[in-house]
Scaffold this motif. Structure first.
Motif, PDB file in Angstrom:
ATOM      1  N   THR A   1       3.434  -2.591  51.425  1.00  0.00           N
ATOM      2  CA  THR A   1       4.036  -1.610  52.653  1.00  0.00           C
ATOM      3  C   THR A   1       4.591  -0.531  51.976  1.00  0.00           C
ATOM      4  N   VAL A   2       4.237   0.592  52.196  1.00  0.00           N
ATOM      5  CA  VAL A   2       4.740   1.822  51.696  1.00  0.00           C
ATOM      6  C   VAL A   2       5.996   2.167  52.353  1.00  0.00           C
ATOM      7  N   VAL A   3       7.219   2.161  51.883  1.00  0.00           N
ATOM      8  CA  VAL A   3       8.406   2.675  52.392  1.00  0.00           C
ATOM      9  C   VAL A   3       8.716   4.369  52.081  1.00  0.00           C
ATOM     10  N   VAL A   4       9.177   5.111  53.099  1.00  0.00           N
ATOM     11  CA  VAL A   4       9.648   6.545  52.583  1.00  0.00           C
ATOM     12  C   VAL A   4      10.859   6.641  53.260  1.00  0.00           C
ATOM     13  N   SER A   5      11.916   7.015  52.645  1.00  0.00           N
ATOM     14  CA  SER A   5      13.266   7.150  53.024  1.00  0.00           C
ATOM     15  C   SER A   5      13.455   8.640  53.643  1.00  0.00           C
ATOM     16  N   GLU A   6      14.600   9.021  54.052  1.00  0.00           N
ATOM     17  CA  GLU A   6      15.048  10.083  54.731  1.00  0.00           C
ATOM     18  C   GLU A   6      14.955  11.222  53.578  1.00  0.00           C
ATOM     19  N   LYS A   7      15.505  10.673  52.555  1.00  0.00           N
ATOM     20  CA  LYS A   7      15.787  11.703  51.574  1.00  0.00           C
ATOM     21  C   LYS A   7      14.701  12.012  50.593  1.00  0.00           C
ATOM     22  N   GLY A   8      13.609  11.131  50.780  1.00  0.00           N
ATOM     23  CA  GLY A   8      12.230  11.384  50.022  1.00  0.00           C
ATOM     24  C   GLY A   8      12.045  10.602  48.863  1.00  0.00           C
ATOM     25  N   TRP A   9      12.738   9.356  49.004  1.00  0.00           N
ATOM     26  CA  TRP A   9      12.283   7.998  47.862  1.00  0.00           C
ATOM     27  C   TRP A   9      11.195   7.156  48.237  1.00  0.00           C
ATOM     28  N   LEU A  10      10.212   7.039  47.473  1.00  0.00           N
ATOM     29  CA  LEU A  10       9.008   6.066  47.793  1.00  0.00           C
ATOM     30  C   LEU A  10       8.951   4.949  47.196  1.00  0.00           C
ATOM     31  N   ARG A  11       8.462   3.924  47.992  1.00  0.00           N
ATOM     32  CA  ARG A  11       8.422   2.554  46.972  1.00  0.00           C
ATOM     33  C   ARG A  11       7.228   2.051  47.761  1.00  0.00           C
ATOM     34  N   ALA A  12       6.489   0.840  47.174  1.00  0.00           N
ATOM     35  CA  ALA A  12       5.626  -0.016  47.890  1.00  0.00           C
ATOM     36  C   ALA A  12       6.028  -1.238  47.602  1.00  0.00           C
ATOM     37  N   MET A  13       6.477  -2.105  48.722  1.00  0.00           N
ATOM     38  CA  MET A  13       6.775  -3.331  48.755  1.00  0.00           C
ATOM     39  C   MET A  13       5.500  -4.314  48.695  1.00  0.00           C
ATOM     40  N   LYS A  14       5.679  -5.623  48.158  1.00  0.00           N
ATOM     41  CA  LYS A  14       4.555  -6.349  48.155  1.00  0.00           C
ATOM     42  C   LYS A  14       4.402  -6.907  49.285  1.00  0.00           C
ATOM     43  N   GLY A  15       2.949  -7.001  49.813  1.00  0.00           N
ATOM     44  CA  GLY A  15       2.798  -7.756  51.295  1.00  0.00           C
ATOM     45  C   GLY A  15       2.928  -6.767  52.322  1.00  0.00           C
ATOM     46  N   HIS A  16       2.410  -7.177  53.407  1.00  0.00           N
ATOM     47  CA  HIS A  16       2.661  -6.219  54.567  1.00  0.00           C
ATOM     48  C   HIS A  16       3.661  -7.049  55.489  1.00  0.00           C
ATOM     49  N   LEU A  17       4.846  -6.220  55.364  1.00  0.00           N
ATOM     50  CA  LEU A  17       6.150  -6.570  56.014  1.00  0.00           C
ATOM     51  C   LEU A  17       6.017  -6.189  57.560  1.00  0.00           C
ATOM     52  N   GLY A  18       6.709  -7.216  58.160  1.00  0.00           N
ATOM     53  CA  GLY A  18       6.681  -7.039  59.738  1.00  0.00           C
ATOM     54  C   GLY A  18       8.105  -6.477  60.119  1.00  0.00           C
ATOM     55  N   ASP A  19       9.030  -6.668  59.310  1.00  0.00           N
ATOM     56  CA  ASP A  19      10.420  -6.375  59.722  1.00  0.00           C
ATOM     57  C   ASP A  19      11.093  -5.369  58.953  1.00  0.00           C
TER      58      ASP A  19
ATOM     59  N   HIS B   1      15.185   1.098  44.803  1.00  0.00           N
ATOM     60  CA  HIS B   1      15.154   1.905  45.937  1.00  0.00           C
ATOM     61  C   HIS B   1      13.944   2.932  45.637  1.00  0.00           C
ATOM     62  N   GLY B   2      13.087   2.551  44.722  1.00  0.00           N
ATOM     63  CA  GLY B   2      11.897   3.465  44.484  1.00  0.00           C
ATOM     64  C   GLY B   2      12.342   4.636  43.720  1.00  0.00           C
ATOM     65  N   GLU B   3      11.548   5.697  43.779  1.00  0.00           N
ATOM     66  CA  GLU B   3      11.588   7.075  42.931  1.00  0.00           C
ATOM     67  C   GLU B   3      11.497   8.103  43.976  1.00  0.00           C
ATOM     68  N   PRO B   4      12.346   9.280  43.665  1.00  0.00           N
ATOM     69  CA  PRO B   4      12.241  10.489  44.293  1.00  0.00           C
ATOM     70  C   PRO B   4      10.881  10.886  44.343  1.00  0.00           C
ATOM     71  N   ILE B   5      10.228  11.472  45.427  1.00  0.00           N
ATOM     72  CA  ILE B   5       8.725  12.001  45.270  1.00  0.00           C
ATOM     73  C   ILE B   5       8.782  13.130  44.417  1.00  0.00           C
ATOM     74  N   ARG B   6       9.757  13.947  44.259  1.00  0.00           N
ATOM     75  CA  ARG B   6       9.947  14.975  43.244  1.00  0.00           C
ATOM     76  C   ARG B   6       9.495  14.570  41.869  1.00  0.00           C
ATOM     77  N   ILE B   7       9.656  13.465  41.416  1.00  0.00           N
ATOM     78  CA  ILE B   7       9.419  13.002  40.184  1.00  0.00           C
ATOM     79  C   ILE B   7       7.916  12.792  40.002  1.00  0.00           C
ATOM     80  N   MET B   8       7.115  12.158  41.232  1.00  0.00           N
ATOM     81  CA  MET B   8       5.979  11.972  41.150  1.00  0.00           C
ATOM     82  C   MET B   8       4.681  13.149  41.353  1.00  0.00           C
ATOM     83  N   VAL B   9       5.327  14.202  42.026  1.00  0.00           N
ATOM     84  CA  VAL B   9       4.541  15.507  42.193  1.00  0.00           C
ATOM     85  C   VAL B   9       5.488  16.645  42.038  1.00  0.00           C
ATOM     86  N   ASP B  10       4.772  17.604  41.861  1.00  0.00           N
ATOM     87  CA  ASP B  10       5.636  19.118  41.718  1.00  0.00           C
ATOM     88  C   ASP B  10       5.879  19.539  43.047  1.00  0.00           C
ATOM     89  N   MET B  11       7.058  18.992  43.836  1.00  0.00           N
ATOM     90  CA  MET B  11       7.414  19.589  45.305  1.00  0.00           C
ATOM     91  C   MET B  11       8.481  20.598  45.112  1.00  0.00           C
TER      92      MET B  11
END
Length: 755
Positions: free
Chosen positions: A525-543, A590-600
């Motif tokens: 499950t890919v989670v994106v926060s308002e401030k641009g932090w990304l992470r991938a939780m294992k499995g397909h979360l429903g809640d 809480h994952g990592e900010p997208i700016r670490i992964m790509v040049d944004m």
């Protein structure tokens, strides 16, 4: 009083100042030259480095011919080290061992008895246990060495002599290859097929005789490419192979040979029977096993080594539905089942100058050396014949005057000058007559002497004709090369002759399929926060309510994906970024900010993120109401920089990216006016600003939606009730693109969103 320890003389310290820069330059240059000339680079004429040449020479002196018995390797190493090669015994033994390994040398020069190591990388037994003698190839390299074929030089202690180069009747440099690292230069030559090299050399001789230039491409008709002792398949194009041989630099991609074996009931395995040259089998299997444990090879279940004398590595797929081609491609990409062998024909040209030569130049220098050897051997034989003819002429005189000869020998105090004066003999003839045994008198018949005399005279005439005619010399060399081709070609020599390495084009596979084959497929499950932090939780979360965020941050969006998926991220600056779901940080923290992964850029935010679906179309729109359609394939980018798709200038920014489904668009402005028009009115572009979707006096777009008119336009209000408007009910809102539209219908949510 004891002996003084003071130096004699004035007691001065006798220190000489030396310029450090100059001293270093001189000494390093001396070291570099020594490494290049006497250690690392092979001689183009016999294809050997000094250590190999000395081993061959020592084995000849020890009479270790192919038809003789074996000798302990320790004896050979001792002979080489004591007389010719003042270096470590282990380095000499390692060189000797390699010359005997059938998986290292295409045409071994040493016939080994005992444990000489194996393709798994195990070492040979100690030299006191192993035994060796020369092979037929080695005897060809040495053929004629006793007939003044090559120059000799003093050994390191000047007690003995060693050959500067071997006569080299066999095209050893290219047939067995060579590799070495000197100072500031290296060499790397793969092994080749001797029969092909002989054919190319014969073609070159024809060109020399007819004074026509033979092109490099013409030689490529004979020399197909490398022929490795371990087989394998070269997957380079003919053009790139030809270019490598023309320049003397290049590389070859070598793949393992494999085939699919049916195990019954639809199951199968892959058997690898040949691996690339220079790859240790045990290390290769270890590496694949490590990748299996690290879950980098999701299509592979297991690997087994079933090798005996021959190679057999069995690969078991995860399931019978796996494509064997894709499985092997993923292995070729990650392991040494495919390796690159570089070509750098840096050799000692004419035994003196390090130079990168082309295939043609290497063969030409070998042929020139063979001609030099032929001329020297012929002159040596000519001198031998002339000495023998002189002696035979003396014998003839002695035979005709045998009684007188015996009388002189019996009666004279000094028979030699008397005989020389009596029959006008030379010193050599008189000496030969005096050294004759009595038993020879019985055999010394005039007929026999004349027969030998005539035969030698004829041979002398032929040699003189050969020395005086270049065409005859090349014909003789061609005949010698044809003999080598016959002895080591596929027709006569079934073991060494046939070509082992094949050629093929690399099969075409979709790169995305191969990339996916290297990723374990798992739900996330890919989670994106308002401030641009990304992470991938294992499995397909429903809640999603249980998700935690940093202080001041919250959930922007979350969606289900697989680790093999690509995630597309669209930003307010109109750029798309692509990140593999397997590369997203895990769910801990809480994952990592997208700016670490790509040049944004810092002034941009994420508009949306979703799973990439090839061939789908997206509708992009900016806040001020411009928009266009783009193919999702055009939006995907493989670099950190991303791909600029929508051009926006501040204060405008990209606000919407939705899948373009259906045939109509409904758009609502911040002025609560709604417009419905056909999707076909929006152009499809790869990049741009787009066209005006709706006209405003002030403000911009609040929401937009695509839908199928047959199904009607739906929206949800705050109480989650769904409203649907049919085509007839939407009549007053349907207009042309870029119109202002009309106030939203009754029941439309206060938020101005379609829900």
């Amino acid at each position: 009083m004891g002996k003084s320890l003071l130096p004699p003389g004035d007691g001065g310290d006798h220190i000489e100042p030396v310029d450090l820069k100059q001293a270093l330059e001189e000494r390093y240059l001396a070291y570099a030259l020594s490494t290049i000339m006497h250690r690392a680079l092979p001689d183009v004429r016999d294809g050997l480095k000094p250590v190999h040449r000395r081993i061959m020479h020592a084995m000849r002196l020890l009479r270790l011919n192919p038809d003789q018995g074996f000798a302990k390797c320790a004896r050979i190493v001792g002979e080489v080290m004591g007389k010719f090669h003042p270096h470590g015994d282990q380095s000499i033994y390692d060189a000797l061992v390699r010359l005997a390994q059938g998986f290292s040398m295409r045409y071994p020069l040493v016939d080994g008895q005992g444990n000489f190591g194996n393709i798994d990388g195990d070492n040979a037994a100690a030299m006191r246990y192993t035994e060796a003698r020369m092979t037929d190839v080695a005897t060809e390299l040495l053929a004629g060495i006793t007939e003044d074929a090559v120059d000799y030089r003093p050994t390191y202690n000047e007690e003995d002599e060693e050959p500067v180069v071997l006569p080299g009747a066999f095209p050893n440099l290219l047939a067995n290859g060579s590799s070495g690292i000197a100072v500031g230069m290296a060499t790397s030559i793969p092994p080749h097929n001797a029969a092909e090299l002989c054919d190319a050399a014969l073609c070159l001789i024809d060109g020399i005789k007819s004074r026509q230039d033979v092109s490099d491409d013409r030689l490529m008709d004979f020399v197909q490419g490398p022929d490795f002792p371990t087989g394998g398949i070269v997957i380079d194009s003919r053009a790139s192979i030809a270019e490598a041989y023309r320049t003397g630099r290049g590389s070859f991609r070598v793949r393992s040979r494999w085939h699919q074996e049916d195990q019954g009931r639809g199951t199968w395995v892959i058997a690898v029977t040949e691996i690339p040259y220079g790859v240790q089998k045990s290390r290769l299997i270890e590496k694949i096993a490590e990748l299996l444990i690290a879950r980098k090879l999701p299509l592979l279940e297991d690997i087994r080594d079933e090798s005996a004398e021959d190679i057999r590595v069995v690969l078991v797929p995860k399931s019978r539905s796996v494509d064997p081609g894709i499985l092997m491609e993923s292995l070729f990409k990650l392991t040494e089942l495919e390796s690159r062998f570089s070509l750098n024909m840096n050799v000692l040209s004419r035994g003196k100058v390090p130079n990168v030569l082309s295939l043609k130049s290497v063969l030409r220098e070998w042929l020139d050396h063979r001609r030099e050897v032929l001329l020297r051997r012929s002159r040596h034989r000519l001198a031998e014949i002339e000495r023998r003819l002189e002696i035979l002429a003396g014998y003839l005189i002695a035979y005709l005057n045998i009684d007188e000869v015996i009388r002189i020998i019996r009666e004279e105090d000094e028979p030699k000058p008397v005989m020389m004066g009596r029959w006008d003999l030379t010193d050599t003839q008189a000496e030969a007559i005096l050294n004759m045994r009595l038993r020879s008198l019985r055999k010394l018949e005039e007929f026999e002497i004349r027969k030998e005399f005539d035969a030698l005279t004829e041979e002398k005439r032929q040699i003189e004709a050969l020395l005086g005619d270049e065409q005859k010399q090349w014909n003789t060399i061609a005949w010698e090369i044809q003999t080598i081709r016959r002895d080591f070609g596929p027709e006569e020599n079934k073991e060494l002759g046939p070509r082992r390495t094949a050629f093929a084009e690399a099969p075409e596979h979709d790169l995305t399929d191969i990339a996916q084959a290297m990723i374990e497929k798992e739900p996330v499950t890919v989670v994106v926060s308002e401030k641009g932090w990304l992470r991938a939780m294992k499995g397909h979360l429903g809640d999603y309510t249980q998700l935690s965020f940093k202080e001041g941050d919250s959930l922007k969006l979350a969606f289900h994906a697989q680790t093999t998926d690509k995630i597309l991220i669209f930003t307010t600056g109109g750029k798309f970024y692509t990140i593999g779901a397997d590369r997203l940080p895990g769910g801990r923290g809480h994952g990592e900010p997208i700016r670490i992964m790509v040049d944004m850029e810092t002034d941009q935010d994420i508009v949306t993120a979703f799973v990439h679906e090839p061939k789908r179309r997206l509708l992009l729109a900016s806040h001020q109401g411009n928009g266009f359609l783009v193919s999702e394939d055009e939006a995907a980018a493989n670099t950190r920089k991303g791909r600029q798709v929508m051009n926006v200038k501040t204060p405008d920014e990209a606000r919407f990216c939705i899948p373009a489904a259906g045939d109509h668009v409904a758009i609502v402005g911040e002025n609560r006016k709604m417009l419905v028009f056909a999707l076909s009115e929006i152009p499809e572009m790869t990049r741009g600003k787009g066209v005006r979707l709706q006209k405003y006096k002030s403000g911009g777009v609040l929401d937009l939606k695509t839908f199928a008119m047959d199904a009607g336009l739906t929206w949800q209000d705050s109480a989650d009730r769904t409203f649907t408007r049919t085509q007839a009910e939407l009549a007053e809102w349907i207009g042309a693109r870029a119109s202002a539209g009309r106030m939203v219908p009754k029941g439309f949510p206060r938020t101005g969103k379609f829900g």
